[in-house]
Design a protein around this motif. Structure first.
Motif, PDB file in Angstrom:
ATOM      1  N   ALA A 189      46.628  18.142  87.031  1.00 11.88           N
ATOM      2  CA  ALA A 189      45.769  16.976  87.226  1.00 11.88           C
ATOM      3  C   ALA A 189      46.377  15.743  86.557  1.00 11.88           C
ATOM      4  CB  ALA A 189      44.387  17.259  86.648  1.00 11.88           C
ATOM      5  N   ARG A 190      46.852  15.902  85.309  1.00 11.37           N
ATOM      6  CA  ARG A 190      47.449  14.767  84.605  1.00 11.37           C
ATOM      7  C   ARG A 190      48.677  14.262  85.342  1.00 11.37           C
ATOM      8  NH1 ARG A 190      45.263  14.417  79.372  1.00 11.37           N
ATOM      9  NH2 ARG A 190      43.076  14.842  79.768  1.00 11.37           N
ATOM     10  N   LEU A 191      49.472  15.195  85.885  1.00 11.84           N
ATOM     11  CA  LEU A 191      50.662  14.775  86.628  1.00 11.84           C
ATOM     12  C   LEU A 191      50.279  13.988  87.874  1.00 11.84           C
ATOM     13  CD1 LEU A 191      52.891  17.969  86.424  1.00 11.84           C
ATOM     14  CD2 LEU A 191      53.393  15.736  85.429  1.00 11.84           C
ATOM     15  N   GLN A 192      49.094  14.307  88.405  1.00 12.05           N
ATOM     16  CA  GLN A 192      48.659  13.605  89.608  1.00 12.05           C
ATOM     17  C   GLN A 192      47.786  12.409  89.276  1.00 12.05           C
ATOM     18  OE1 GLN A 192      46.701  16.863  91.541  1.00 12.05           O
ATOM     19  NE2 GLN A 192      48.624  17.926  91.971  1.00 12.05           N
ATOM     20  N   GLY A 193      47.678  12.075  87.976  1.00 15.01           N
ATOM     21  CA  GLY A 193      46.907  10.910  87.580  1.00 15.01           C
ATOM     22  C   GLY A 193      45.413  11.139  87.578  1.00 15.01           C
ATOM     23  N   ARG A 194      44.983  12.415  87.478  1.00 13.57           N
ATOM     24  CA  ARG A 194      43.556  12.712  87.392  1.00 13.57           C
ATOM     25  C   ARG A 194      43.229  13.150  85.967  1.00 13.57           C
ATOM     26  NH1 ARG A 194      42.372  17.228  89.881  1.00 13.57           N
ATOM     27  NH2 ARG A 194      44.483  17.841  90.498  1.00 13.57           N
ATOM     28  N   TRP A 195      41.928  13.188  85.645  1.00 11.52           N
ATOM     29  CA  TRP A 195      41.527  13.647  84.320  1.00 11.52           C
ATOM     30  C   TRP A 195      41.605  15.179  84.253  1.00 11.52           C
ATOM     31  CZ3 TRP A 195      41.322  11.988  79.642  1.00 11.52           C
ATOM     32  CH2 TRP A 195      40.638  12.728  78.671  1.00 11.52           C
ATOM     33  N   GLY A 196      41.149  15.846  85.320  1.00  4.49           N
ATOM     34  CA  GLY A 196      41.229  17.303  85.384  1.00  4.49           C
ATOM     35  C   GLY A 196      40.034  17.982  84.773  1.00  4.49           C
ATOM     36  N   PRO A 197      39.804  19.235  85.152  1.00  2.97           N
ATOM     37  CA  PRO A 197      38.658  19.995  84.634  1.00  2.97           C
ATOM     38  C   PRO A 197      38.944  20.475  83.223  1.00  2.97           C
ATOM     39  CG  PRO A 197      39.996  21.375  86.053  1.00  2.97           C
ATOM     40  CD  PRO A 197      40.646  20.031  86.045  1.00  2.97           C
ATOM     41  N   PRO A 198      37.877  20.920  82.493  1.00  2.23           N
ATOM     42  CA  PRO A 198      38.134  21.494  81.160  1.00  2.23           C
ATOM     43  C   PRO A 198      39.011  22.747  81.267  1.00  2.23           C
ATOM     44  CG  PRO A 198      35.845  21.815  81.836  1.00  2.23           C
ATOM     45  CD  PRO A 198      36.460  20.891  82.827  1.00  2.23           C
ATOM     46  N   ILE A 199      39.643  23.082  80.137  1.00  3.42           N
ATOM     47  CA  ILE A 199      40.579  24.209  80.154  1.00  3.42           C
ATOM     48  C   ILE A 199      39.894  25.528  80.517  1.00  3.42           C
ATOM     49  CG2 ILE A 199      42.120  25.574  78.660  1.00  3.42           C
ATOM     50  CD1 ILE A 199      43.441  23.137  78.237  1.00  3.42           C
ATOM     51  N   VAL A 200      38.597  25.661  80.162  1.00  4.80           N
ATOM     52  CA  VAL A 200      37.911  26.923  80.432  1.00  4.80           C
ATOM     53  C   VAL A 200      37.277  26.941  81.833  1.00  4.80           C
ATOM     54  CG1 VAL A 200      37.512  27.650  78.072  1.00  4.80           C
ATOM     55  CG2 VAL A 200      35.931  26.049  79.175  1.00  4.80           C
ATOM     56  N   GLN A 201      37.592  25.938  82.636  1.00  3.04           N
ATOM     57  CA  GLN A 201      37.015  25.875  83.983  1.00  3.04           C
ATOM     58  C   GLN A 201      37.228  27.157  84.798  1.00  3.04           C
ATOM     59  OE1 GLN A 201      35.066  23.378  85.181  1.00  3.04           O
ATOM     60  NE2 GLN A 201      34.753  24.586  87.027  1.00  3.04           N
ATOM     61  N   PRO A 202      38.431  27.786  84.761  1.00  2.00           N
ATOM     62  CA  PRO A 202      38.606  29.028  85.534  1.00  2.00           C
ATOM     63  C   PRO A 202      37.554  30.074  85.201  1.00  2.00           C
ATOM     64  CG  PRO A 202      40.721  28.255  84.762  1.00  2.00           C
ATOM     65  CD  PRO A 202      39.683  27.365  84.144  1.00  2.00           C
ATOM     66  N   LEU A 223      56.422  30.390  77.944  1.00  2.00           N
ATOM     67  CA  LEU A 223      55.489  29.273  78.120  1.00  2.00           C
ATOM     68  C   LEU A 223      56.207  28.048  78.654  1.00  2.00           C
ATOM     69  CD1 LEU A 223      53.242  29.713  74.957  1.00  2.00           C
ATOM     70  CD2 LEU A 223      52.698  30.240  77.343  1.00  2.00           C
ATOM     71  N   ALA A 224      57.434  27.829  78.162  1.00  2.00           N
ATOM     72  CA  ALA A 224      58.218  26.700  78.674  1.00  2.00           C
ATOM     73  C   ALA A 224      58.476  26.883  80.162  1.00  2.00           C
ATOM     74  CB  ALA A 224      59.538  26.600  77.908  1.00  2.00           C
ATOM     75  N   ALA A 225      58.802  28.125  80.561  1.00  2.00           N
ATOM     76  CA  ALA A 225      59.043  28.396  81.984  1.00  2.00           C
ATOM     77  C   ALA A 225      57.785  28.101  82.787  1.00  2.00           C
ATOM     78  CB  ALA A 225      59.466  29.848  82.168  1.00  2.00           C
ATOM     79  N   PHE A 226      56.610  28.446  82.209  1.00  2.00           N
ATOM     80  CA  PHE A 226      55.342  28.226  82.888  1.00  2.00           C
ATOM     81  C   PHE A 226      55.108  26.734  83.117  1.00  2.00           C
ATOM     82  CE2 PHE A 226      50.604  28.019  82.722  1.00  2.00           C
ATOM     83  CZ  PHE A 226      50.367  28.758  83.870  1.00  2.00           C
ATOM     84  N   VAL A 227      55.367  25.935  82.085  1.00  2.00           N
ATOM     85  CA  VAL A 227      55.195  24.489  82.225  1.00  2.00           C
ATOM     86  C   VAL A 227      56.195  23.932  83.245  1.00  2.00           C
ATOM     87  CG1 VAL A 227      55.294  22.282  81.017  1.00  2.00           C
ATOM     88  CG2 VAL A 227      54.286  24.277  79.892  1.00  2.00           C
ATOM     89  N   LEU A 228      57.421  24.477  83.205  1.00  2.00           N
ATOM     90  CA  LEU A 228      58.442  24.048  84.175  1.00  2.00           C
ATOM     91  C   LEU A 228      57.949  24.286  85.602  1.00  2.00           C
ATOM     92  CD1 LEU A 228      61.420  23.136  84.698  1.00  2.00           C
ATOM     93  CD2 LEU A 228      61.992  25.568  84.719  1.00  2.00           C
ATOM     94  N   GLU A 229      57.309  25.459  85.831  1.00  2.00           N
ATOM     95  CA  GLU A 229      56.797  25.773  87.167  1.00  2.00           C
ATOM     96  C   GLU A 229      55.806  24.714  87.643  1.00  2.00           C
ATOM     97  OE1 GLU A 229      58.004  27.900  89.043  1.00  2.00           O
ATOM     98  OE2 GLU A 229      59.129  29.098  87.602  1.00  2.00           O
ATOM     99  N   MET A 230      54.973  24.210  86.705  1.00  2.00           N
ATOM    100  CA  MET A 230      54.000  23.190  87.092  1.00  2.00           C
ATOM    101  C   MET A 230      54.683  21.911  87.534  1.00  2.00           C
ATOM    102  SD  MET A 230      51.256  23.675  84.195  1.00  2.00           S
ATOM    103  CE  MET A 230      51.557  25.282  83.590  1.00  2.00           C
TER     104      MET A 230
END
Lengths: 654, 286
Positions: free
Chosen positions: B30-43, B239-246
């Motif tokens: 969401a942040r990458l797309q310029g949105r605020w995004g849901p809370p982390i526990v949204q899932p 975790l770095a790989a996970f962020v890279l995937e995003m």
């Protein structure tokens, strides 16, 4: 005395029953004879397990050697006749290339092919005879009803069922003789009998296609037979006469000198032709025109298994040579090529055929890798493949007699029409490629063993990935159902359902009990081929100790068998227990609101406002993976591999 | 007994980690797309809301496969936690994937079938790479057991860096990130309805989400094996790989299935085979 009877039941009883079945042309009595023969063969094969193995046996009383020699020439003369009457010159040529060297060797050189013992029955042979007698017999029982329905559908005037059952039942006796034989000249005789049975069974329906395909099977196997004859003569001339015709002498170095690689390569080549390895895969694919029991028999317990049996049996004779590596590569290449070709097939039986060819390639590759682990994998694969493939072909035949089609696309939604057969087929398909079932266990062992032949390792990896695709695709077509699954269970003739259910139970029993079965029995079959100190089983699980691969690690791999089966059981039963759906909770699928009707409907409204039935199809990639696109490539590479195989075996003359 | 405890802890804790990772995924995207995004526990909110929905399905057979998907995914995770055979783990992961494909096939829906066929192609793309990874680990350690990886002081990533890159590639396919979100996408804008997920709804869709959380943990666990001593380095790498995937997900657009198979076979196999060849040469097998 008891042994005489056991051998007679294993080899001669099928012949006698075959003749009885041929004479008695009454459906019920004929069926009864087949069933009784099946029971006798099964009990007899189990009795062999109880014997103190290995058994050396030479029949006495008659001059059996002479009988076999005479019958051998009768068969070869029949091939010449077949070649002439069909005007198939390849059949004729390869019949002549067998009979002329053979006659020259026996009469021109006055050879005596008397070997003591004539039969040598060890654990490996008993594993094979169990497969042949149990699975083969079940298929014969299945054939009773199948052929009745088959002829009913074709509206034949003269029934030819008797003739069919004659060849089918006799096949089992020839196979038993083949796996027991120690004298390779006798082995060659039984080899030719299986080729003959195969020819007659493929040609059974007497259509042009059937006869052509039977002739192709005949000439390809005769080419293998020619290699066999040459190997016999070479061994006899260069390694000390009749002594060199004893299989035990060839593989255990009983000849005082190392056996030359050339005759071994020739025998492996013979095994390749019979096991339909590339480039000889076309005869087995052509064999699909025959009624389904033939395919079931050829693919699971007889014929092609004779080919892999010979290669596995010979493994000690080429251990440590370049020939061994080439055998591994040729097998691995067939494993990959046939798996890739299977993706493009729409005919269920052709998918099964390509899968058989692929798995035989895997087994042969395991023989070529030639370590205790890989030989164990090969023998386990032979067992599991026989059970699963026998079952799958019988399923394909039963489906054929329900929907009268072998096309996978026509099997769409079979789960509605025939839930029982679909369930059995699903079990069969899953058992071919998914853990925790046995085939995957074998493949897993093969992959853990393949490290020492790097190219084969890469081919294994690719083939394993491709295998998943074609099985899942087919299973997907079967299971595609409208919301309301057929509530009525179809009724099957006992002749169908008994063999099917016995094999389903067999898949689970042998699958779950693989570790104890391995430990108590199969392990000894492995030691017949290669000195294997390690037992790969620990209790109910398979564990590969580090010493098996000369590795520093404590264990190379572990396969917990029963925990995985528990997971499978849970995955099957939990959804039924927790979440049985009420009919009202089933809804139609989403089709953008263009459906016609309710939950059961599969019609929709097209852009032209017309009703059309929804049709879905699978992916087949004909242009990339079709036979037309791939065959030239795979055949060229396979031939090249065979040429190299012979090239490396010339390197070590006697 | 210790092993049982470990397995139970893994099965209980993994969904929480997976769910939070999914939440982080949505937040960062969401942040990458310029949105605020849901809370982390949204899932987790989504998950419990789906569980509360009424049970509706299009076919009974489908449920069996969905449970198979969940159970075999958990089995793979347990195999990882108990440091069992990595080759078997890859096969079990394959079975889980096949169950999911078959769930997609088990109804007469065109969209679901599109997705299932494509999911199958995704499996075809990554399966050889995972198997090559297992072989390469054997070539390095002389064993397929994950426990042996922990005994080795040299991190796997040093001799196996090409396979590691191939594994990151597989991770993109497995996590359904662009350009490989072929069978179903997390973003609605490039999707045929919802691909293979079209016919899963309510509690059954919750089941799929749960399985995906297990899958995230399992895959990142596999990545972290590449630096197993000390493991915290491996976890950071994962975790770095996970962020890279995003990031990859947000800068790439979906490609076609055929392109995916070609590219992943080319990249994955070339990297894998070269890596294996290097290990063979080093050990003197060739």
């Amino acid at each position: 005395m008891q042994l005489d009877w056991m051998m007679a039941v294993a080899i001669l009883l099928p012949l006698i029953s075959g003749i009885l079945v041929y004479i008695i042309r009454q459906y019920h009595i004929r069926g009864l004879i087949v069933v009784l023969t099946a029971i006798a063969l099964i009990i007899n094969s189990i009795l062999f397990v109880k014997q103190g193995l290995p058994i050396e046996y030479t029949p006495e009383g008659y001059n059996w050697g002479l009988v076999i020699t005479v019958l051998d020439y009768v068969i070869l003369l029949f091939y010449i006749y077949a070649g002439l009457s069909l005007r198939n010159w390849l059949v004729l040529i390869f019949a002549l290339t067998q009979i002329i060297p053979l006659a020259y060797w026996e009469f021109g050189m006055g050879a005596h092919a008397e070997v003591e013992p004539a039969f040598f029955i060890d654990h490996l042979a008993v594993v094979m005879t169990l497969i042949i007698s149990i699975i083969g017999s079940l298929i014969c029982v299945y054939a009773i009803r199948y052929m009745y329905d088959h002829e009913h559908h074709l509206h034949l005037e003269n029934s030819r069922q008797s003739r069919f059952l004659f060849w089918l039942v006799m096949f089992l006796g020839a196979m038993n003789g083949l796996v027991f034989a120690n004298n390779i000249y006798w082995l060659y005789f039984f080899w030719e009998v299986t080729t003959l049975c195969c020819f007659e069974l493929i040609a059974h329906d007497l259509t042009t296609e059937a006869i052509n395909n039977a002739a192709r099977a005949l000439w390809m196997n005769s080419l293998g037979g020619t290699a066999f004859v040459l190997a016999i003569i070479y061994l006899y001339m260069n390694h000390g006469g009749a002594e060199a015709l004893s299989m035990q002498n060839i593989i255990s170095g009983g000849l005082g000198q190392a056996v030359a690689l050339l005759p071994i390569a020739l025998l492996c080549f013979t095994g390749f032709t019979k096991a339909a390895q590339m480039p000889f895969q076309s005869w087995l694919l052509g064999a699909m025109v025959a009624p389904t029991p033939v395919s079931a028999l050829l693919h699971s317990s007889t014929m092609v298994k004779a080919g892999v049996y010979l290669v596995v049996r010979l493994a000690p004779a080429f251990a440590g040579s370049y020939l061994s590596i080439m055998v591994a590569l040729a097998g691995a290449f067939t494993f990959f090529g046939a798996s890739a070709l299977a993706i493009s097939q729409t005919n269920a039986k052709r998918v099964l055929a390509y899968s058989t060819i692929a798995n035989l390639g895997l087994i042969i590759a395991c023989a070529g890798i030639n370590t205790p682990l890989s030989i164990a994998a090969a023998i386990l694969l032979i067992i599991f493949h026989a059970i699963s493939k026998g079952l799958l072909f019988m399923c394909a035949g039963t489906i054929d007699h329900i929907i009268w089609s072998r096309d996978i696309e026509d099997m769409e939604g079979l789960a509605e029409k025939a839930p029982v057969v679909t369930f059995i087929t699903a079990v069969g398909i899953l058992s071919m490629f998914m853990p925790p079932f046995g085939m995957l266990l074998g493949k897993w062992m093969a992959l853990e063993a393949v490290y020492i032949v790097p190219l084969a390792a890469i081919l294994f990896v690719l083939a394993s990935a491709v295998t998943i695709v074609f099985w899942a695709k087919w299973l997907g077509r079967l299971l595609q159902v409208l919301p309301r699954l057929g509530k009525k269970w179809e009724k099957l003739s006992l002749s169908y359902s008994v063999p099917l259910w016995v094999l389903v139970i067999g898949i689970f029993v042998v699958g779950i009990g693989v570790a104890p079965i391995y430990q108590k029995f199969v392990h000894f079959a492995v030691t017949n081929v290669i000195a294997a100190e390690e037992v790969f089983a620990q209790g109910w699980n398979i564990v590969i100790p580090g010493s098996a691969a000369a590795s520093a690690a404590q264990a190379v791999g572990a396969y917990p068998v029963w925990p995985l089966f528990l997971v499978l059981a849970a995955a099957l039963f939990v959804p039924f227990i927790c979440l049985a759906l009420k009919p009202g909770e089933l809804r139609p699928v989403y089709m953008c609101g263009e459906q016609v009707g309710g939950t059961d409907a599969d019609e929709w409204i097209t852009a032209g406002e017309q009703k059309a039935k929804l049709q879905l199809g699978g992916y087949y990639f004909q242009s990339v993976l079709g036979e037309a696109a791939l065959n030239p490539w795979v055949n060229t590479i396979a031939i090249a591999l065979l040429v190299i195989l012979f090239g490396v075996s010339l390197g070590r003359w006697s | 007994m210790n092993q049982w405890l470990l397995a139970i802890i893994a099965v209980v804790v993994a969904p929480f980690i997976g769910g939070i990772l999914a939440g982080i995924d949505r937040k960062i995207s969401a942040r990458l797309q310029g949105r605020w995004g849901p809370p982390i526990v949204q899932p987790f909110y989504d998950f419990f809301k789906l569980l509360g929905k009424s049970k509706i399905a299009v076919s009974r057979v489908q449920l069996v496969w969905l449970y198979g998907y969940l159970f075999f995914m958990i089995t793979s995770l347990v195999l990882l936690v108990l440091q069992q055979d990595i080759l078997l783990l890859v096969f079990m992961l394959g079975f889980a994937g096949i169950c999911f494909v078959l769930a997609g096939f088990s109804c007469k829906s065109p969209y679901s079938h599109f997705g299932a066929n494509r999911e199958l192609l995704q499996m075809l793309s990554y399966e050889p790479v995972l198997l090559l990874m297992a072989l390469a680990i054997y070539a390095q350690n002389g064993s397929f057991m994950i426990s042996e990886i922990f005994k080795n002081n040299t991190p796997l990533i040093v001799p196996l860096w090409p396979i590691f890159i191939a594994l990151i590639y597989v991770l993109t396919i497995k996590l359904r990130k662009s350009p490989f979100d072929i069978s179903t996408s997390h973003h609605a804008h490039q999707e045929l309805v919802k691909g293979i997920m079209t016919e899963f709804s309510g509690p059954y869709y919750a089941l799929v989400l749960l399985t995906e959380w297990y899958e995230i943990v399992l895959l990142l666990g596999l990545v972290s094996l590449f630096w197993a001593n000390p493991l915290w380095v491996g976890i950071i790498i994962a975790l770095a790989a996970f962020v890279l995937e995003m990031f990859i997900d947000n800068i790439a657009a979906r490609m076609t299935a055929g392109w995916m198979v070609k590219v992943s076979w080319a990249v994955g196999l070339i990297l894998g085979v070269l890596n294996l060849a290097y290990l063979y040469l080093k050990k003197g097998v060739l």
